[in-house]
Design an enzyme around this catalytic site. Sequence first.
Site, mmCIF file in Angstrom:
data_model
loop_
_atom_site.group_PDB
_atom_site.id
_atom_site.type_symbol
_atom_site.label_atom_id
_atom_site.label_comp_id
_atom_site.label_asym_id
_atom_site.label_seq_id
_atom_site.Cartn_x
_atom_site.Cartn_y
_atom_site.Cartn_z
ATOM 1 N N LEU A 1 -18.670 -3.174 -56.088
ATOM 2 C CA LEU A 1 -18.501 -3.473 -54.663
ATOM 3 C C LEU A 1 -17.073 -3.118 -54.279
ATOM 4 C CD1 LEU A 1 -19.600 -5.127 -52.057
ATOM 5 C CD2 LEU A 1 -18.296 -7.016 -52.994
ATOM 6 N N ASP B 1 -14.107 -16.040 -38.782
ATOM 7 C CA ASP B 1 -13.444 -16.891 -37.787
ATOM 8 C C ASP B 1 -13.956 -18.329 -37.864
ATOM 9 O OD1 ASP B 1 -11.666 -17.371 -35.715
ATOM 10 O OD2 ASP B 1 -13.143 -16.910 -34.162
ATOM 11 N N HIS C 1 -8.012 -22.675 -43.771
ATOM 12 C CA HIS C 1 -7.820 -21.327 -44.331
ATOM 13 C C HIS C 1 -8.084 -21.354 -45.843
ATOM 14 C CE1 HIS C 1 -6.529 -19.942 -40.506
ATOM 15 N NE2 HIS C 1 -5.384 -20.593 -40.497
#
Length: 254
Positions: free
Chosen positions: A129, A18, A35
């Site tokens: 991962l 955020d 973003h």
Amino acid sequence: MKTSLPATLPSHVAIVMDGNGRWAQKRLLPRLAGHRKGVEALRRCVSHCAERGVQILTVFAFSSENWSRPPEEVSGLMGLMASVLGKEAANLQRNGVRLHCVGDTSRLDADIRERLAQAERQTAANDRLVLNICFNYGGRWDIAQAAERLRLQGETITEASLGQAMALAHGPDPDLLIRTGGELRISNFLLWQAAYAELYFSDVLWPDFDAADLDAALDDYARRQRRFGKTGEQVRPGPARQEETHPPKEKNGC
Ligand code: IPE
Ligand code: IPE
Ligand code: MG
């Protein structure tokens, strides 16, 4: 997947990424610029998690509620997701990262759905991962879709069956849940799976979140005592437990 992790390293880290909008607004830039910077922060975070030995990284990229944002921001985020998937899939592949898209894809454009499926296929054999990208995801949606799935299959709803029907059933629950950007809330992320996650809140806006910030969160986690309902004494390796594993040697001769 690696198996010998130090006990104090979370194997599954989840992040509410955020603060992108505020990062841009502070610089008088359009929110979409934040973003875009956020994607760079995610790239850094993925590679640092892999280096540190974290096994699963789950990130919140677009919530069920984010459709309520101004239409130009929503379409900007959709376009960004499409272009990131196109560009990053090869990079993930090179780094041994397996991608999973988690969320309600039915409302996404066919183009994004196809790119997501393609990236998942391309990275399916990787095991360094696991990267779960939660896109058009909401914790309430997940619980409801799991219950509906069980209902259609005529199965009984239990904690175990519901957990198995959830969108993140392919892995263990998160150990550490980080939220950047200073807000102290969950915002409908992993409502079921975060039942026993350690929570960590950072004021750093997501585009600025770097390896040192992630290390600070991992260090903080390492100092936590996870009790899962037990007492501190039950989970702390105290003298009693040490004696169990190393009984005192019998004294000779007196
Ligand atoms: C998080 O950053 C990214 C998304 C929700 C898509 P925000 O866009 O919420 O950033 P702030 O909270 O407005 O700064
Ligand atoms: C949560 O952030 C969703 C994502 C990071 C994708 P929001 O910015 O949407 O959360 P609220 O609205 O401040 O709770
Ligand atoms: Mg926000």
